[in-house]
Design a protein around this motif. Structure first.
Motif, short mmCIF file in Angstrom:
data_model
loop_
_atom_site.label_atom_id
_atom_site.label_comp_id
_atom_site.label_asym_id
_atom_site.label_seq_id
_atom_site.Cartn_x
_atom_site.Cartn_y
_atom_site.Cartn_z
N SER A 56 -2.35 -7.27 -10.61
CA SER A 56 -2.63 -6.51 -9.38
C SER A 56 -2.20 -5.06 -9.56
N GLY A 57 -2.61 -4.23 -8.61
CA GLY A 57 -2.16 -2.84 -8.61
C GLY A 57 -0.67 -2.76 -8.33
N THR A 58 -0.19 -3.66 -7.50
CA THR A 58 1.25 -3.69 -7.18
C THR A 58 2.06 -4.01 -8.44
N ASN A 82 0.09 6.17 2.80
CA ASN A 82 -0.23 5.47 1.58
C ASN A 82 -0.07 3.98 1.82
N PHE A 83 -0.65 3.17 0.92
CA PHE A 83 -0.43 1.73 1.02
C PHE A 83 1.02 1.43 0.60
N ALA A 85 2.45 -0.64 -1.15
CA ALA A 85 2.76 -1.15 -2.50
C ALA A 85 3.54 -0.14 -3.34
N ASP A 155 -0.73 6.68 -8.72
CA ASP A 155 -1.30 5.50 -8.07
C ASP A 155 -2.78 5.85 -7.86
N ALA A 157 -5.27 3.84 -7.42
CA ALA A 157 -6.00 2.70 -6.84
C ALA A 157 -7.32 3.13 -6.19
N HIS A 158 -7.33 4.34 -5.62
CA HIS A 158 -8.55 4.81 -4.94
C HIS A 158 -9.44 5.65 -5.84
N SER A 179 -5.86 -0.53 -9.10
CA SER A 179 -5.99 -1.83 -8.44
C SER A 179 -7.44 -2.26 -8.48
N LYS A 184 -11.93 -2.47 -3.66
CA LYS A 184 -11.87 -1.26 -4.47
C LYS A 184 -13.22 -0.95 -5.13
N TYR A 322 -3.45 5.59 6.84
CA TYR A 322 -2.63 4.39 6.85
C TYR A 322 -1.65 4.48 8.01
C1 PLP Z 1 -3.26 3.22 -2.77
C2 PLP Z 1 -2.98 1.81 -3.17
N1 PLP Z 1 -1.94 1.55 -3.98
C3 PLP Z 1 -1.65 0.31 -4.40
C4 PLP Z 1 -2.40 -0.77 -4.00
C5 PLP Z 1 -2.00 -2.15 -4.42
O1 PLP Z 1 -2.94 -2.80 -5.17
P1 PLP Z 1 -3.08 -4.41 -5.16
O2 PLP Z 1 -3.57 -4.83 -3.84
O3 PLP Z 1 -4.05 -4.66 -6.27
O4 PLP Z 1 -1.73 -4.95 -5.48
C6 PLP Z 1 -3.50 -0.57 -3.17
C7 PLP Z 1 -4.35 -1.71 -2.76
O5 PLP Z 1 -4.80 -1.92 -1.71
C8 PLP Z 1 -3.80 0.75 -2.73
O6 PLP Z 1 -4.82 1.01 -1.90
#
Ligand code: PLP
Length: 382
Positions: A56-58, A82-83, A85, A155, A157-158, A179, A184, A322
Motif C-alpha cells: 500500500s501507499g501507507t 492531506n490524507f 497516512a 508522497d 500518491a496523487h 499508492s 488512484k 481533506y
Molecule cells: C495523499 C495520499 N497519501 C497516502 C495515501 C495512502 O495510500 P494507501 O491507501 O495505498 O495506503 C493516500 C491514499 O488514499 C493518499 O491519497
C-alpha cells in the motif's frame, strides 16, 4: 447508492482479466516474477534506479521513515491538508509530525514560507504531498531542504506521471511513495511503490518489506536459496502477483488516462467559470499535474453540506479533500499543544468539494455535473 456520475472508476477491461487469469494459472500468488516485472517497468517509466513494490501507499511511507532512520525525538514536517497516512507513518516510527500550512486558496500545496518557520534543530525530513496531482514547488522546497540538511519524502500518491522539467514526481527527493489504491490514477485495489536512486536505501527498503529476511520465498521455492537470516525488524508489506499484474496494464494506460483527465478538467473550468459562489484552486497553475482530483472551493456564503446533498440527489458523487489532519480527535488528543494554527488549511477543510474525475467520464457527464452545480448553487446560499 446508484450513482450517475462517480467520483472515480476503474479503467479495467478484458486485458486486466486475462493477465490476472494468467497469474492464477501460474499458481504463484505472492511476490514473484510479476512483481519484479512491474518494478522494472515502473523504474523505467519513472527514470529511477530502484522501484520497490509494496502492499500500500501507507506501507511505502512507513518504510520510507524506517529506511531514513527517522525515530523518536525527530520531527518531520508534513501538510495537514492531506490524507492521514503520511502523518500516521511519522507516528509509527515514534517521531513527531509538525504540520505546515498551504500556500493559499489558489494553491493547496505546502507553503515554503510557513515551512521555513517550522524547522527546528530536531527536524529531519519534509513529507511533500502534490495535492490532487499538482506539483508542489519542488525547486524551492529542495533549496530549503539542502540548506537545513533535511530529507525529502514525496508522497506522490496523487501525482503519478506528473513531471518537473522531465523529472517525474516521486524522483525529486530522497524517496518517492506511490499508492495504487482503487481510486488512484494507477489502481490495483491495494498496492504501492517506493522509488529511489540510492542503492543503499533500496537494499534496506527491500529487506524491511519482507521481515528483514535475506532471501525470498520464491528463491527458496525455486531451490536458489536454502535458508535465510533476519537482519532487520521488518514487516509483511509484500505486493501480490495479482496486484502486480493489474499494475503492469494500468501503467500502460496511465499516460492516456492522465491526458483525458486534463481534457475533462478544462471542460469543467470553462463551463463553471460563470457560476457564482465557487473558485478553482489551481487555475493557471505554473507547474504540471496528473489531474488526480478536481477540487473546487465554495464561497463562505455557500452551505457545503446542502450543496453535496443536492449533488447526491442528482446521482453525482462528491467528496472532501481533506478534513485537516490536525483537527482529528486522535491527533488533538495525542499531539496536544504542538499544533499551531493553520488558517488556510482550516478554511479549505471547511469549504472544499471534490467533483468526479476519471478517464471513463465523457464530456456529457461533465456538462451534466456543471449544469446541476449552476442550478444548485443559488439554492444553497446561506
Ligand atoms: C495523499 C495520499 N497519501 C497516502 C495515501 C495512502 O495510500 P494507501 O491507501 O495505498 O495506503 C493516500 C491514499 O488514499 C493518499 O491519497
Amino acid at each position: 447508492m446508484k450513482w450517475k456520475v462517480t467520483l472515480s472508476d476503474l479503467n479495467f477491461d478484458q486485458r486486466e482479466q486475462k493477465m490476472v487469469d494468467r497469474v492464477i494459472k501460474s499458481k504463484w500468488l505472492t511476490m514473484g516474477e510479476t512483481v519484479e516485472r512491474l518494478e522494472r517497468e515502473f523504474a523505467d517509466f519513472m527514470g529511477t534506479k530502484h522501484a520497490i513494490a509494496v502492499s500500500s501507499g501507507t506501507a511505502a511511507l512507513h518504510l520510507a521513515m524506517r529506511a531514513l532512520n527517522i525515530k523518536s525525538d525527530d520531527e518531520v514536517i508534513v501538510p495537514s491538508l492531506n490524507f492521514v497516512a503520511s502523518s500516521n507513518a511519522i507516528l509509527y516510527v515514534g517521531a513527531k509530525p509538525v504540520f505546515v500550512d498551504i500556500n493559499g486558496l489558489n494553491d493547496f500545496n505546502l507553503s515554503c514560507d510557513d515551512l521555513k518557520m517550522r524547522i527546528t534543530p530536531k527536524t529531519r525530513a519534509i513529507v511533500v504531498v502534490h495535492y490532487g496531482g499538482y506539483l508542489a514547488d519542488m525547486e524551492r522546497i529542495k533549496k530549503i531542504a539542502r540548506k537545513h540538511k533535511l530529507f525529502i519524502i514525496e508522497d506522490s500518491a496523487h501525482a503519478i506521471g506528473a513531471d518537473l522539467n522531465s523529472k517525474m514526481a516521486g524522483t525529486l527527493g530522497e524517496i518517492g511513495c506511490f499508492s495504487f489504491f482503487s481510486n488512484k490514477n494507477l489502481a490495483t485495489g491495494e498496492g504501492g511503490m517506493i522509488v529511489t536512486d540510492n542503492g543503499q536505501l533500496a537494499r534496506k527498503l527491500k529487506l524491511l518489506r519482507s521481515h528483514g529476511m535475506t532471501s525470498m520465498t520464491l528463491n527458496r521455492h525455486k531451490g536458489h536459496a536454502y535458508s535465510y537470516d533476519v537482519v532487520e525488524l521488518g514487516y509483511n508489506y509484500r505486493m501480490t502477483e495479482i496486484s502486480a499484474a493489474l499494475g503492469i496494464l494500468q501503467l500502460k494506460k496511465l499516460y492516456r488516462g492522465n491526458k483525458k483527465r486534463k481534457v475533462l478538467t478544462e471542460i469543467y473550468v470553462s463551463n463553471l467559470k460563470e457560476a457564482e459562489g465557487l473558485s478553482f484552486p489551481f487555475e493557471n497553475y505554473p507547474r504540471k499535474s496528473s489531474y488526480h482530483l478536481f477540487p473546487i472551493l465554495l464561497n463562505k456564503s455557500v452551505n457545503r453540506k446542502k450543496f453535496m446533498e443536492l449533488l447526491k440527489k442528482e446521482g453525482i458523487q462528491s467528496s472532501i479533500h481533506y478534513p485537516p489532519i490536525h483537527r482529528f480527535s486522535y491527533y488533538r488528543k495525542n499531539l496536544k499543544g504542538s499544533q499551531n494554527k493553520l488558517p488556510l488549511t482550516e478554511h479549505v477543510g471547511r469549504h472544499e468539494v471534490t467533483l468526479p474525475l476519471h478517464p471513463l467520464l465523457k464530456k456529457e457527464d461533465i456538462l451534466f455535473v456543471c449544469d446541476q452545480i449552476k442550478r444548485i448553487l443559488p439554492q444553497v446560499k446561506r
